[in-house]
Design a protein around this motif. Structure first.
Motif, PDB file in Angstrom:
ATOM      1  N   ASP A   1     -80.394 -39.162 -59.463  1.00  0.00           N
ATOM      2  CA  ASP A   1     -79.474 -39.548 -60.752  1.00  0.00           C
ATOM      3  C   ASP A   1     -78.501 -38.287 -60.891  1.00  0.00           C
ATOM      4  OD1 ASP A   1     -80.537 -42.201 -61.451  1.00  0.00           O
ATOM      5  OD2 ASP A   1     -82.356 -41.082 -61.194  1.00  0.00           O
ATOM      6  N   ILE A   2     -79.435 -37.098 -60.701  1.00  0.00           N
ATOM      7  CA  ILE A   2     -78.809 -35.602 -61.055  1.00  0.00           C
ATOM      8  C   ILE A   2     -79.128 -34.366 -59.885  1.00  0.00           C
ATOM      9  CG2 ILE A   2     -78.587 -33.699 -62.666  1.00  0.00           C
ATOM     10  CD1 ILE A   2     -79.738 -35.542 -65.071  1.00  0.00           C
ATOM     11  N   ILE A   3     -78.090 -33.764 -59.677  1.00  0.00           N
ATOM     12  CA  ILE A   3     -78.157 -32.943 -58.704  1.00  0.00           C
ATOM     13  C   ILE A   3     -77.650 -31.708 -59.195  1.00  0.00           C
ATOM     14  CG2 ILE A   3     -77.089 -32.104 -56.387  1.00  0.00           C
ATOM     15  CD1 ILE A   3     -76.508 -34.910 -55.593  1.00  0.00           C
ATOM     16  N   VAL A   4     -78.753 -30.527 -59.185  1.00  0.00           N
ATOM     17  CA  VAL A   4     -78.514 -29.447 -59.832  1.00  0.00           C
ATOM     18  C   VAL A   4     -78.485 -28.398 -58.670  1.00  0.00           C
ATOM     19  CG1 VAL A   4     -79.565 -27.232 -60.893  1.00  0.00           C
ATOM     20  CG2 VAL A   4     -79.997 -29.992 -61.493  1.00  0.00           C
ATOM     21  N   ILE A   5     -77.434 -27.527 -58.500  1.00  0.00           N
ATOM     22  CA  ILE A   5     -76.974 -26.692 -57.638  1.00  0.00           C
ATOM     23  C   ILE A   5     -77.159 -25.441 -57.957  1.00  0.00           C
ATOM     24  CG2 ILE A   5     -75.091 -25.870 -55.714  1.00  0.00           C
ATOM     25  CD1 ILE A   5     -73.757 -28.698 -55.851  1.00  0.00           C
ATOM     26  N   THR A   6     -78.035 -24.568 -57.584  1.00  0.00           N
ATOM     27  CA  THR A   6     -78.328 -23.188 -57.889  1.00  0.00           C
ATOM     28  C   THR A   6     -78.064 -22.518 -56.433  1.00  0.00           C
ATOM     29  OG1 THR A   6     -80.528 -23.061 -57.203  1.00  0.00           O
ATOM     30  CG2 THR A   6     -79.967 -23.662 -59.346  1.00  0.00           C
ATOM     31  N   ALA A   7     -77.728 -23.014 -55.404  1.00  0.00           N
ATOM     32  CA  ALA A   7     -77.690 -22.246 -54.318  1.00  0.00           C
ATOM     33  C   ALA A   7     -76.577 -21.093 -54.271  1.00  0.00           C
ATOM     34  CB  ALA A   7     -77.350 -23.248 -52.849  1.00  0.00           C
TER      35      ALA A   7
ATOM     36  N   LEU B   1     -68.558 -12.678 -56.683  1.00  0.00           N
ATOM     37  CA  LEU B   1     -69.531 -13.524 -56.196  1.00  0.00           C
ATOM     38  C   LEU B   1     -68.602 -14.644 -55.348  1.00  0.00           C
ATOM     39  CD1 LEU B   1     -72.536 -14.076 -58.270  1.00  0.00           C
ATOM     40  CD2 LEU B   1     -72.239 -12.749 -56.128  1.00  0.00           C
ATOM     41  N   ASN B   2     -67.389 -15.017 -55.608  1.00  0.00           N
ATOM     42  CA  ASN B   2     -66.744 -15.859 -55.375  1.00  0.00           C
ATOM     43  C   ASN B   2     -66.670 -16.407 -53.857  1.00  0.00           C
ATOM     44  OD1 ASN B   2     -65.043 -18.014 -55.596  1.00  0.00           O
ATOM     45  ND2 ASN B   2     -63.179 -17.157 -56.006  1.00  0.00           N
ATOM     46  N   GLY B   3     -66.136 -15.343 -53.274  1.00  0.00           N
ATOM     47  CA  GLY B   3     -66.053 -15.664 -51.782  1.00  0.00           C
ATOM     48  C   GLY B   3     -67.307 -16.055 -51.029  1.00  0.00           C
ATOM     49  N   ARG B   4     -68.419 -15.353 -51.521  1.00  0.00           N
ATOM     50  CA  ARG B   4     -69.719 -15.554 -50.617  1.00  0.00           C
ATOM     51  C   ARG B   4     -70.155 -16.906 -51.042  1.00  0.00           C
ATOM     52  NH1 ARG B   4     -73.825 -11.152 -52.244  1.00  0.00           N
ATOM     53  NH2 ARG B   4     -72.672 -10.534 -54.137  1.00  0.00           N
TER      54      ARG B   4
ATOM     55  N   MET C   1     -70.969 -23.657 -50.889  1.00  0.00           N
ATOM     56  CA  MET C   1     -70.693 -24.953 -51.433  1.00  0.00           C
ATOM     57  C   MET C   1     -69.960 -26.189 -50.507  1.00  0.00           C
ATOM     58  SD  MET C   1     -71.657 -24.820 -54.517  1.00  0.00           S
ATOM     59  CE  MET C   1     -72.627 -23.449 -54.576  1.00  0.00           C
ATOM     60  N   LYS C   2     -69.115 -25.425 -49.544  1.00  0.00           N
ATOM     61  CA  LYS C   2     -68.419 -26.487 -48.360  1.00  0.00           C
ATOM     62  C   LYS C   2     -69.457 -26.874 -47.457  1.00  0.00           C
ATOM     63  CE  LYS C   2     -64.089 -23.712 -48.502  1.00  0.00           C
ATOM     64  NZ  LYS C   2     -63.324 -22.740 -47.790  1.00  0.00           N
TER      65      LYS C   2
ATOM     66  N   SER D   1     -74.513 -22.053 -59.713  1.00  0.00           N
ATOM     67  CA  SER D   1     -74.179 -21.060 -58.965  1.00  0.00           C
ATOM     68  C   SER D   1     -73.014 -20.193 -59.512  1.00  0.00           C
ATOM     69  CB  SER D   1     -74.002 -21.445 -57.432  1.00  0.00           C
ATOM     70  OG  SER D   1     -74.698 -22.133 -56.992  1.00  0.00           O
ATOM     71  N   ASN D   2     -72.957 -18.997 -59.456  1.00  0.00           N
ATOM     72  CA  ASN D   2     -71.888 -18.340 -60.033  1.00  0.00           C
ATOM     73  C   ASN D   2     -70.858 -17.969 -58.826  1.00  0.00           C
ATOM     74  OD1 ASN D   2     -72.412 -17.686 -62.884  1.00  0.00           O
ATOM     75  ND2 ASN D   2     -74.307 -16.484 -62.337  1.00  0.00           N
ATOM     76  N   PRO D   3     -69.621 -17.613 -59.271  1.00  0.00           N
ATOM     77  CA  PRO D   3     -69.135 -17.872 -60.683  1.00  0.00           C
ATOM     78  C   PRO D   3     -69.155 -19.200 -61.005  1.00  0.00           C
ATOM     79  CG  PRO D   3     -67.165 -17.131 -59.179  1.00  0.00           C
ATOM     80  CD  PRO D   3     -68.479 -17.156 -58.481  1.00  0.00           C
ATOM     81  N   CYS D   4     -69.891 -19.667 -62.093  1.00  0.00           N
ATOM     82  CA  CYS D   4     -70.139 -21.011 -62.418  1.00  0.00           C
ATOM     83  C   CYS D   4     -68.708 -21.846 -62.660  1.00  0.00           C
ATOM     84  CB  CYS D   4     -70.841 -20.967 -63.874  1.00  0.00           C
ATOM     85  SG  CYS D   4     -71.089 -22.750 -64.302  1.00  0.00           S
TER      86      CYS D   4
END
Length: 279
Positions: free
Chosen positions: A70-76, A89-92, A97-98, A117-120
């Protein structure tokens, strides 16, 4: 019956899992991480307390175990280092995410995705674009935690109960937000202060995510500051995600409230959009 999946079981993911289980936000919690020993240990630890919380906790052996969430939380993602801005942190984290979003959507195409996950703001926009989900079904945790920090600082200053302090931080979830006052500066720098002292932040965001999960599953129509698409709103022309007051429910972000702002406040919000768009 409700199913929540957390992707990434580092310090933040584990804190989210603990808060969700302790507050009984769902009936089933699935944990996914590339570190199989870590995720199995975390799931076992939480499941051993099932008699106290009643939430079935499972370590995913593959993406198929996340099916029907129902809900997915992405903290990776990579952990923010002392002195490192969230935008750095954007590039890393973009590459991570991909590798996960298509698999998640394949198995849970009706889920609401909460990106931590940041940058959020940047990651939420990226996940939204990769998922091809309807508008509102992908949101970032955004400035919901920042707003809680602000309420806590105001309450301490005034010596009142934080529950009875109401206020929202809007715009970018990050440390490049301009300082409006000493208290706002404390909100902006608080994450870096915690990172400098213990190496990472986790508890605050864990309870923040747990609260979001609850509001979505209960279809509460609550007003919270989360990161969503702001193109065409507040005079913003860039295709970016920023935190603004949103009504959230079972379908995620249902609508954005067009709050009144001073010309100076609107310009700061637009400046944030420009900064995020160039990240």
């Amino acid at each position: 019956m409700s199913k929540v999946t957390i992707v990434g079981v580092g310090s933040v993911g584990a804190a989210c899992a603990m808060a969700i289980v302790a507050q009984r936000r769902c009936s089933e919690l699935v944990l996914y991480d590339v570190n199989t020993d870590l995720v199995e240990g975390e799931a076992m630890d939480l499941q051993h307390a099932y008699a106290f919380h009643g939430v079935a906790v499972k370590a995913a052996n593959g993406w198929q175990d996340t099916s029907g969430s129902d809900i997915i939380v992405i903290t990776a993602g990579a952990r923010q280092k002392p002195g490192e801005s969230r935008l750095e942190l954007n590039g890393r984290n973009a590459a991570i995410m991909k590798s996960i979003v298509p698999n998640l959507v394949m198995h849970s195409h009706t889920a609401v995705i909460i990106v931590v996950s940041n940058p959020c703001d940047v990651m939420a926009k990226m996940v939204h674009d990769m998922s091809f989900l309807p508008p509102g079904r992908v949101l970032g945790s955004g400035t919901y935690l920042d707003s809680s920090r602000f309420r806590s600082f105001v309450a301490k200053r005034l010596n009142v109960d934080p529950v009875h302090v109401h206020g929202l931080i809007v715009g970018e979830h990050g440390d490049s937000t301009e300082e409006l006052c000493d208290m706002h500066s404390c909100v902006v720098s608080s994450a870096q202060d915690i990172i400098a002292k213990r190496g990472y932040t986790s508890s605050g965001i864990g309870f923040t995510v747990s609260r979001l999960v609850d509001k979505i599953l209960r279809d509460s129509h609550s007003v919270v500051p989360v990161s969503t698409s702001v193109k065409g709103l507040f005079g913003i022309t860039e295709d970016v995600f920023l935190s603004v007051p949103c009504v959230i429910g079972r379908s995620g972000v249902e609508r954005v409230l067009q709050i009144q702002m001073s010309p100076e406040e609107l310009q700061k919000l637009r400046d944030s959009a420009t900064r995020i768009a160039s990240a």
